[in-house]
Scaffold this motif. Structure first.
Motif: not given
Length: 96
Positions: A49-52, A4-7, A84-87
């Protein structure tokens, strides 16, 4: 193993989990109506998965059967918070 990673939008890695998800048939056996987010990742593909979507993903592992839990749950929750905290950030589950 599913990592898992945030990109970001450009594919740049912003954060990464140390623990991967040990995918078992138990994930495929989940009821997609009850656990739509944990049911989505597959061992050979990617799920994004997106911010929503991440708030729902963050809440669903609490009801997972114990054998599907592990270190990945807490780390995935932390990555959800990064999204959630980013854009323009997305949580990726990266299959082999």
């Amino acid at each position: 193993m599913i990592n898992t990673a945030v990109r970001g939008d450009g594919g740049n890695v912003v954060a990464r989990a140390e623990a991967g998800v040990e995918w078992t048939a138990g994930f495929a056996d989940l009821d997609p109506a009850e656990f739509p987010m944990p049911w989505a990742p597959t061992p050979y593909g990617d799920a994004v998965f997106n911010q929503r979507q991440v708030p729902l993903l963050r809440s669903e592992p609490e009801g997972l059967p114990a054998e599907l839990g592990g270190d990945w749950v807490g780390q995935a929750r932390g990555l959800c918070q990064v999204v959630e905290r980013g854009q323009h950030l997305y949580l990726w589950f990266l299959g082999d």
